[in-house]
Design a protein around this motif. Structure first.
Motif, short mmCIF file in Angstrom:
data_model
loop_
_atom_site.label_atom_id
_atom_site.label_comp_id
_atom_site.label_asym_id
_atom_site.label_seq_id
_atom_site.Cartn_x
_atom_site.Cartn_y
_atom_site.Cartn_z
N UNK A 1 9.79 -1.98 -0.02
CA UNK A 1 8.77 -1.18 -0.69
C UNK A 1 9.38 -0.30 -1.78
N UNK A 2 10.65 0.08 -1.60
CA UNK A 2 11.33 0.90 -2.61
C UNK A 2 11.46 0.14 -3.93
N UNK A 3 11.83 -1.16 -3.84
CA UNK A 3 11.91 -1.97 -5.05
C UNK A 3 10.57 -2.01 -5.77
N UNK A 4 9.50 -2.23 -5.02
CA UNK A 4 8.17 -2.32 -5.61
C UNK A 4 7.74 -0.98 -6.20
N UNK A 5 8.04 0.11 -5.51
CA UNK A 5 7.67 1.43 -6.00
C UNK A 5 8.35 1.74 -7.33
N UNK A 6 9.65 1.43 -7.42
CA UNK A 6 10.38 1.69 -8.66
C UNK A 6 9.78 0.88 -9.81
N UNK A 7 9.55 -0.41 -9.59
CA UNK A 7 9.00 -1.27 -10.65
C UNK A 7 7.59 -0.83 -11.06
N UNK A 8 6.74 -0.54 -10.06
CA UNK A 8 5.37 -0.13 -10.36
C UNK A 8 5.31 1.21 -11.08
N UNK A 9 6.14 2.15 -10.64
CA UNK A 9 6.12 3.48 -11.26
C UNK A 9 6.45 3.40 -12.74
N UNK A 10 7.50 2.62 -13.05
CA UNK A 10 7.93 2.56 -14.44
C UNK A 10 7.04 1.68 -15.31
N UNK A 11 6.08 1.02 -14.69
CA UNK A 11 5.06 0.30 -15.45
C UNK A 11 3.79 1.13 -15.54
N UNK A 12 3.41 1.76 -14.42
CA UNK A 12 2.15 2.50 -14.37
C UNK A 12 2.20 3.81 -15.15
N UNK A 13 3.32 4.53 -15.07
CA UNK A 13 3.41 5.82 -15.77
C UNK A 13 3.29 5.65 -17.28
N UNK A 14 3.99 4.70 -17.91
CA UNK A 14 3.77 4.50 -19.36
C UNK A 14 2.33 4.12 -19.69
N UNK A 15 1.66 3.37 -18.80
CA UNK A 15 0.25 3.04 -19.04
C UNK A 15 -0.58 4.32 -19.07
N UNK A 16 -0.36 5.20 -18.09
CA UNK A 16 -1.06 6.48 -18.09
C UNK A 16 -0.68 7.30 -19.32
N UNK A 17 0.57 7.19 -19.74
CA UNK A 17 1.04 7.95 -20.89
C UNK A 17 0.41 7.56 -22.21
N UNK A 18 -0.29 6.41 -22.25
CA UNK A 18 -0.96 5.99 -23.48
C UNK A 18 -2.25 6.78 -23.72
N UNK A 19 -2.79 7.41 -22.68
CA UNK A 19 -4.11 8.03 -22.80
C UNK A 19 -4.21 9.06 -23.92
N UNK A 20 -3.27 10.00 -24.06
CA UNK A 20 -3.39 10.96 -25.18
C UNK A 20 -3.45 10.27 -26.54
N UNK B 1 0.82 -1.22 0.00
CA UNK B 1 0.00 0.00 0.00
C UNK B 1 0.85 1.26 0.00
N UNK B 2 2.02 1.20 0.62
CA UNK B 2 2.93 2.34 0.61
C UNK B 2 3.37 2.63 -0.82
N UNK B 3 3.79 1.59 -1.52
CA UNK B 3 4.29 1.76 -2.89
C UNK B 3 3.20 2.25 -3.82
N UNK B 4 2.02 1.63 -3.75
CA UNK B 4 0.92 2.03 -4.62
C UNK B 4 0.48 3.46 -4.30
N UNK B 5 0.46 3.81 -3.03
CA UNK B 5 0.09 5.16 -2.65
C UNK B 5 1.04 6.21 -3.21
N UNK B 6 2.32 5.89 -3.22
CA UNK B 6 3.30 6.84 -3.77
C UNK B 6 3.23 6.90 -5.30
N UNK B 7 2.81 5.81 -5.93
CA UNK B 7 2.54 5.87 -7.38
C UNK B 7 1.44 6.89 -7.64
#
Length: 511
Positions: free
Chosen positions: A69-88, A8-14
């Motif tokens: 949690x830092x490992x998970x945050x890094x991996x999730x961020x670099x997966x989630x941000x490109x997903x959000x970046x597809x919207x435009x 939850x810490x990692x997802x919250x920071x995403x």
């Protein structure tokens, strides 16, 4: 056993990352309004980023970010941000990126600064100035590191910031420039911004001097946004080939800067330039590019490096400046993993192409925006081999592996060797898989071993273009959906140096 990772810490920071991502989206929105493009793709993405970010932030509460949690945050961020970046791309529904997998490929390639593309038609007439600027901006945001930026902005990340920067930033280690890691993150981003502004001024200045007719303000900004992150996206279909020799030499200079450890520039700014020139990695970085560039330029000058008739590729054989410029440009673009092209090197023969393939494995400096294996790792391996040869003759000797920065400890050496072995292993397996893809996909009609190898290292090493159908003037469009998804995964793990992602998939990480 109980789970010890508080996801939850990692997802919250995403969620916090999503909220702050809405700020740079204002730039393409403003460009859309200026040029009369459709603003809704960016308005909708801003709204989703704010809403989704606020919802995810609630999961965190008052929980602190720990080591796992830092490992998970890094991996999730670099997966989630490109997903959000597809919207435009998906909202605009224009061209090949209207397909969800294609949009994710383009977005992942952007944020990871890979530069591999599957846009069938790269032109402002089709996609609009705003959409192509968003494509450029994704690379600039990913270059120095999204989480490095978050550490610079968010006080709550100051405690675990060193771990985040270490796992996100390419290279063996990150120099701590100031006692507080938040100050270090700010310094790195300020240097990055400064060089981006400098590149814009130089590119646009060449236009005003009459040395670059088509390098107007839009193109100057667009290319500065992808030079410093070693990205390689261009709003021009022919990449840097579309510009004059003066522009190409200027781009070479800034690519070299982008592949250098940004911490060294800080030392130069505070009156310690000797840190730059005495740095073993920097000297190896420059020396390697000079040697490989000289080899390629020699092949082009003699005509031995060209597979087609001279009239098909322009006046290169016998023309020293052209041969040197083309050789230096392509080698620097490949070593720094920028991925720009000043000519179609599919017109080169296999000898010159193999040299470029070798260069794809080198990479730039640690602490830069460059991808691939990195010069510092190869330097450490070289020094380790020399030590083994010495201790074979002198078994009683104790000889540590040294750099200008100090001794490389044995744990770091083991990490370097492990990384290279895993990287080469993934490369080998992926090459075989792409050869199978080429043999079974009628759209491709077969891949040569060189093409499959180049496509693999181009995505895993975040280099961008390869040879054949994935050459600098072509795209990855003909690959099947499963192959595209696989290469999306390669870009993801390649940007995070493989081990930072793979560790999240081990059972011991969760127990």
């Amino acid at each position: 056993m109980a789970t010890v990772v508080d996801w939850r810490v990692s997802v919250g920071l995403v969620g916090s990352v999503f909220k702050y991502l809405s700020i740079p989206l204002v730039l393409p929105l403003a460009v859309a309004l200026l040029y009369g493009d459709d603003p809704w793709p960016f308005l909708a993405t801003i709204a989703v980023a704010l809403a989704l970010g606020s919802a995810l932030e609630r999961l965190r509460g008052d929980r602190e970010l720990g080591h796992r949690e830092a490992f998970l945050l890094v991996s999730l961020t670099w997966l989630a941000v490109p997903v959000l970046g597809t919207m435009p791309y998906l909202i605009a529904r224009v061209g090949t990126v209207a397909h969800p997998v294609n949009a994710l490929f383009e977005s992942m390639s952007g944020f990871t600064t890979t530069g591999a593309t599957l846009l069938g038609d790269i032109s402002v007439e089709k996609h609009g100035h705003a959409m192509l600027l968003w494509r450029q901006l994704t690379q600039w945001l990913g270059g120095m590191g999204i989480l490095v930026l978050m550490v610079a902005i968010l006080p709550e990340l100051s405690v675990g910031g060193a771990r985040l920067i270490s796992e996100e930033s390419p290279g063996v280690s990150v120099d701590k420039l100031r006692p507080k890691i938040q100050e270090t993150a700010r310094i790195l981003w300020l240097i990055y911004i400064g060089f981006t502004v400098a590149a814009t001024v130089v590119y646009y200045g060449l236009h005003h001097l009459g040395l670059a007719d088509n390098m107007g303000l839009y193109n100057a900004v667009a290319h500065a946004l992808t030079t410093l992150p070693t990205g390689g996206f261009s709003p021009e279909a022919r990449s840097i080939e579309a510009f004059s020799p003066a522009v190409q030499w200027a781009v070479i200079a800034f690519m070299i800067v982008a592949g250098t450890n940004f911490a060294l520039f800080w030392y130069a700014l505070i009156g310690r330039p000797e840190k730059l020139f005495r740095n073993s990695e920097f000297r190896s970085y420059l020396g390697t590019m000079v040697a490989v560039s000289a080899l390629v330029a020699g092949l082009l000058f003699s005509g031995l490096g060209l597979a087609t008739a001279p009239e098909a590729v322009g006046p290169i054989p016998g023309h020293l400046e052209t041969a040197v410029r083309q050789g230096v440009f392509q080698v620097v673009a490949i070593v720094t993993t920028t991925g720009y092209a000043s000519m179609d090197f599919n017109t080169w023969d296999s000898t010159a192409q193999v040299v470029l393939l070798f260069a794809m494995f080198l990479g730039g400096s640690a602490g830069s925006a460059a991808g691939s294996i990195k010069i510092i790792r190869w330097y450490a391996v070289e020094r380790s081999i020399l030590r083994e040869l010495f201790t074979t003759v002198h078994p009683e000797a104790v000889r540590p592996v040294r750099t200008a920065s100090g001794v490389i400890d044995e744990q770091t050496l083991r990490g370097v060797i492990t990384f290279i072995l895993v990287f080469i292993g993934i490369f080998a397996i992926s090459t075989v898989l792409l050869l199978i893809e080429g043999a079974t996909n009628p759209e491709i009609g077969g891949l040569s071993t060189l093409e499959a190898m180049s496509a693999t290292i181009a995505t895993l090493g975040n280099v961008g273009p390869g040879f054949g159908i994935v050459g600098p003037m072509d795209s990855y469009l003909d690959f099947s959906t499963p192959a595209k998804l696989y290469m999306i995964g390669l870009m993801w793990i390649g940007r995070l140096e493989v081990l930072s992602v793979l560790v999240v998939f081990t059972p011991n990480y969760w127990r």
